[in-house]
Design a protein around this motif. Structure first.
Motif, mmCIF file in Angstrom:
data_model
loop_
_atom_site.group_PDB
_atom_site.id
_atom_site.type_symbol
_atom_site.label_atom_id
_atom_site.label_comp_id
_atom_site.label_asym_id
_atom_site.label_seq_id
_atom_site.Cartn_x
_atom_site.Cartn_y
_atom_site.Cartn_z
ATOM 1 N N LEU A 181 0.841 -1.206 0.000
ATOM 2 C CA LEU A 181 0.000 0.000 0.000
ATOM 3 C C LEU A 181 0.869 1.247 0.000
ATOM 4 C CD1 LEU A 181 -2.700 1.460 0.213
ATOM 5 C CD2 LEU A 181 -2.582 1.173 2.700
ATOM 6 N N ALA A 182 1.964 1.225 0.759
ATOM 7 C CA ALA A 182 2.846 2.389 0.811
ATOM 8 C C ALA A 182 3.408 2.706 -0.571
ATOM 9 C CB ALA A 182 3.973 2.132 1.809
ATOM 10 N N ILE A 183 3.834 1.680 -1.294
ATOM 11 C CA ILE A 183 4.375 1.887 -2.643
ATOM 12 C C ILE A 183 3.292 2.427 -3.572
ATOM 13 C CG2 ILE A 183 5.307 0.712 -4.675
ATOM 14 C CD1 ILE A 183 6.790 -1.174 -2.832
ATOM 15 N N THR A 184 2.099 1.844 -3.483
ATOM 16 C CA THR A 184 0.982 2.310 -4.305
ATOM 17 C C THR A 184 0.676 3.775 -4.044
ATOM 18 O OG1 THR A 184 0.023 0.084 -4.315
ATOM 19 C CG2 THR A 184 -1.439 1.900 -4.879
ATOM 20 N N GLN A 185 0.743 4.167 -2.780
ATOM 21 C CA GLN A 185 0.461 5.553 -2.419
ATOM 22 C C GLN A 185 1.535 6.499 -2.940
ATOM 23 O OE1 GLN A 185 -2.655 5.798 -1.686
ATOM 24 N NE2 GLN A 185 -2.707 6.334 0.487
ATOM 25 N N CYS A 186 2.766 6.048 -3.001
ATOM 26 C CA CYS A 186 3.829 6.878 -3.578
ATOM 27 C C CYS A 186 3.564 7.133 -5.058
ATOM 28 C CB CYS A 186 5.189 6.213 -3.384
ATOM 29 S SG CYS A 186 5.818 6.274 -1.689
ATOM 30 N N THR A 187 3.138 6.093 -5.763
ATOM 31 C CA THR A 187 2.778 6.267 -7.171
ATOM 32 C C THR A 187 1.617 7.242 -7.308
ATOM 33 O OG1 THR A 187 3.463 3.983 -7.608
ATOM 34 C CG2 THR A 187 2.126 5.064 -9.289
ATOM 35 N N ALA A 188 0.626 7.123 -6.413
ATOM 36 C CA ALA A 188 -0.526 8.024 -6.447
ATOM 37 C C ALA A 188 -0.099 9.461 -6.175
ATOM 38 C CB ALA A 188 -1.563 7.572 -5.414
ATOM 39 N N LEU A 189 0.831 9.649 -5.241
ATOM 40 C CA LEU A 189 1.327 10.996 -4.930
ATOM 41 C C LEU A 189 1.947 11.640 -6.164
ATOM 42 C CD1 LEU A 189 2.192 13.285 -2.979
ATOM 43 C CD2 LEU A 189 4.209 11.910 -2.423
ATOM 44 N N MET A 190 2.747 10.883 -6.896
ATOM 45 C CA MET A 190 3.386 11.431 -8.098
ATOM 46 C C MET A 190 2.387 11.610 -9.232
ATOM 47 S SD MET A 190 7.110 9.510 -8.118
ATOM 48 C CE MET A 190 6.433 7.847 -8.038
ATOM 49 N N ALA A 191 1.411 10.693 -9.335
ATOM 50 C CA ALA A 191 0.418 10.786 -10.414
ATOM 51 C C ALA A 191 -0.487 12.000 -10.235
ATOM 52 C CB ALA A 191 -0.417 9.511 -10.452
ATOM 53 N N ARG A 192 -0.755 12.377 -8.987
ATOM 54 C CA ARG A 192 -1.606 13.557 -8.724
ATOM 55 C C ARG A 192 -0.912 14.841 -9.147
ATOM 56 N NH1 ARG A 192 -2.213 14.445 -3.364
ATOM 57 N NH2 ARG A 192 -3.975 15.833 -3.684
ATOM 58 N N LEU A 203 -1.444 5.763 4.548
ATOM 59 C CA LEU A 203 -2.652 6.543 4.288
ATOM 60 C C LEU A 203 -2.358 8.035 4.175
ATOM 61 C CD1 LEU A 203 -5.152 4.745 6.715
ATOM 62 C CD2 LEU A 203 -5.022 4.517 4.230
ATOM 63 N N CYS A 204 -1.291 8.471 4.847
ATOM 64 C CA CYS A 204 -0.939 9.891 4.845
ATOM 65 C C CYS A 204 -0.099 10.298 3.641
ATOM 66 C CB CYS A 204 -0.162 10.246 6.118
ATOM 67 S SG CYS A 204 -1.111 10.114 7.649
ATOM 68 N N VAL A 205 0.448 9.324 2.905
ATOM 69 C CA VAL A 205 1.418 9.625 1.846
ATOM 70 C C VAL A 205 0.900 10.636 0.827
ATOM 71 C CG1 VAL A 205 2.593 8.625 -0.165
ATOM 72 C CG2 VAL A 205 2.801 7.545 2.075
ATOM 73 N N PRO A 206 -0.350 10.520 0.297
ATOM 74 C CA PRO A 206 -0.791 11.484 -0.718
ATOM 75 C C PRO A 206 -0.813 12.925 -0.224
ATOM 76 C CG PRO A 206 -2.184 9.540 -0.745
ATOM 77 C CD PRO A 206 -1.332 9.438 0.477
ATOM 78 N N HIS A 207 -0.897 13.116 1.095
ATOM 79 C CA HIS A 207 -0.941 14.469 1.661
ATOM 80 C C HIS A 207 0.210 14.693 2.634
ATOM 81 C CE1 HIS A 207 -4.941 14.966 -0.090
ATOM 82 N NE2 HIS A 207 -5.226 13.759 0.356
ATOM 83 N N ALA A 208 1.319 13.971 2.387
ATOM 84 C CA ALA A 208 2.471 14.085 3.280
ATOM 85 C C ALA A 208 3.119 15.461 3.207
ATOM 86 C CB ALA A 208 3.497 13.010 2.947
ATOM 87 N N PHE A 209 2.897 16.176 2.109
ATOM 88 C CA PHE A 209 3.413 17.538 1.995
ATOM 89 C C PHE A 209 2.281 18.554 2.109
ATOM 90 C CE2 PHE A 209 6.704 14.910 0.242
ATOM 91 C CZ PHE A 209 7.878 15.535 0.633
ATOM 92 N N GLY A 210 1.242 18.161 2.815
ATOM 93 C CA GLY A 210 0.111 19.042 3.044
ATOM 94 C C GLY A 210 -0.326 18.982 4.490
ATOM 95 N N ASP A 211 -1.638 18.843 4.683
ATOM 96 C CA ASP A 211 -2.173 18.918 6.043
ATOM 97 C C ASP A 211 -1.962 17.648 6.869
ATOM 98 O OD1 ASP A 211 -3.865 17.387 4.535
ATOM 99 O OD2 ASP A 211 -5.703 18.458 5.081
ATOM 100 N N LEU A 212 -1.438 16.584 6.269
ATOM 101 C CA LEU A 212 -1.172 15.353 7.025
ATOM 102 C C LEU A 212 0.317 15.132 7.281
ATOM 103 C CD1 LEU A 212 -3.708 12.828 5.407
ATOM 104 C CD2 LEU A 212 -3.961 14.165 7.502
#
Length: 382
Positions: free
Chosen positions: A20-31, A85-94
């Protein structure tokens, strides 16, 4: 202390959270498919990788399924899930929640190592050094999360670099590991990363499936299969034997640190970047890729191959010219990829990897056959 080579079911269960962590990293970059987005995704992946590496070393010392260790592993899994779960918003409010949960993962790791080293002075000295570098890293992560903005990225990068440099500061003499287990664990994490590239194909396709999407999906699986082949056909077998044959102590620990803890990171990072490119390709097979996704797909595959070149040199001091050449060709193709349809770029990537594998199978046929039979588990058992 651990003695068997077998990777336990609990370790595999732990690694599923890392999926899940790896998937979320991909999602962070894709966004945010920009250079900043890529840099942030790779930075977070680096932090997650170093946390995973710590548990790979830990479970090569202690049996994760015995006593209180099992409970602490479950606790670390829960904390790692929150981190993911926090990875997509790790550079935001999370950001602060990410840093806090990450601290929980790392602290649990240190606590278990302290318990495991209570009767081993050499291991205890190494754990003490690790605890110091981990504490500094966690402090910088929290400070960066509070600061936010560009300063957050700078502080988190410094935290990662200092944390990863820790083993050089406090030496490699005191650590313990089971070679077969350690090598297998890293092989499995490569498979997990390749699984993310398959997931990216499904996510990228969305709800529309036509001839172009089907063709891209088949080519994407062929690329993932080629990366699997390039690692597991011979490279993984030779590396595992090299680690096993190394003298116990400093020599073995330094090989484990360099070949596995360090050089497997660019392999995994390259696969994650490829996954980003595949995701964008499946979404728009007839359009050309933007520069960043094109660089991610071709450059990520090149990074994977360059890590193999370094990996081979570190283990057997031999240079893989054909893999270096293939990596250079892939990097040179990036400008063309922004003009070609994404499907055509994926086809060229598949053809280059297939040609590389075919060349190695023919050119090194005798050596490959000897190594595979000499180093296979069945031959070892005989």
């Amino acid at each position: 202390m651990r003695s068997e080579d077998r990777v336990t079911p609990l370790e595999l269960f732990f690694d599923l959270v890392f999926v899940l962590a790896i998937t979320q990293c991909t999602a962070l970059m894709a966004r945010t498919p920009t250079w900043t987005g890529l840099a942030r995704g790779m930075l977070v992946l680096g932090l997650l990788w170093w946390a995973w590496v710590g548990y790979a070393w830990l479970t090569s010392v202690v049996d994760p399924e015995e006593g209180v260790v099992r409970l602490e592993i479950f606790g670390a899994m829960a904390a790692l899930l929150v981190v993911s779960l926090c990875v997509p918003h790790a550079f935001g409010d999370l950001a602060l929640l990410f840093a806090g949960a990450y601290a929980g993962v790392r602290i649990a790791h240190i606590v278990l190592f302290v318990v495991a080293s209570r009767e081993d002075p050499g291991l205890r000295r190494s754990v003490t050094g690790l605890a110091a570098s981990t504490g500094i890293g966690i402090g910088l992560l929290v400070a960066g999360a509070v600061a936010g903005g560009n300063l957050q990225g700078v502080l988190w990068l410094v935290a990662l670099l200092l944390d990863m440099a820790g083993p050089f500061f406090f030496g490699a003499e005191g650590w313990k590991l089971v070679p077969g287990h350690f090598a297998e664990r890293h092989g499995l994490i490569v498979i997990i990363a390749l699984g993310e590239s398959i997931v990216a194909i499904g996510v990228g396709a969305g709800t529309g499936v036509d001839a172009g999407v089907v063709t891209a999906a088949v080519l994407g699986v062929a690329v993932a299969g080629a990366l699997w082949w390039l690692y597991f056909d011979v490279v993984a077998l030779v590396a595992a034997r090299r680690l096993s044959n190394a003298e116990e102590g400093r020599e073995r620990n330094e090989i484990a640190r360099d070949s596995f803890s360090y050089l497997h990171f660019p392999m995994v990072a390259g696969i994650v970047l490829l996954a980003l490119g595949l995701k964008k390709t499946l979404g728009h097979v007839d359009d050309s890729l933007a520069f960043v996704p094109a660089a991610a797909m071709l450059g990520g595959t090149a990074l994977y191959l360059l890590a193999h070149v370094a990996f081979r040199w570190r283990n057997v001091h031999r240079f893989s010219g054909q893999r270096m050449l293939c990596a250079i060709l892939l990097l040179a193709l990036i400008p063309a990829a922004i003009e070609l349809p994404a499907l055509a770029t994926l086809g060229i990537l598949t053809a280059l990897l297939a040609a590389l594998i075919a060349y190695e199978n023919v050119h090194f046929a005798e050596l490959r056959d000897r190594l595979r039979h000499q180093l296979s588990p069945e031959a070892t058992a005989d």
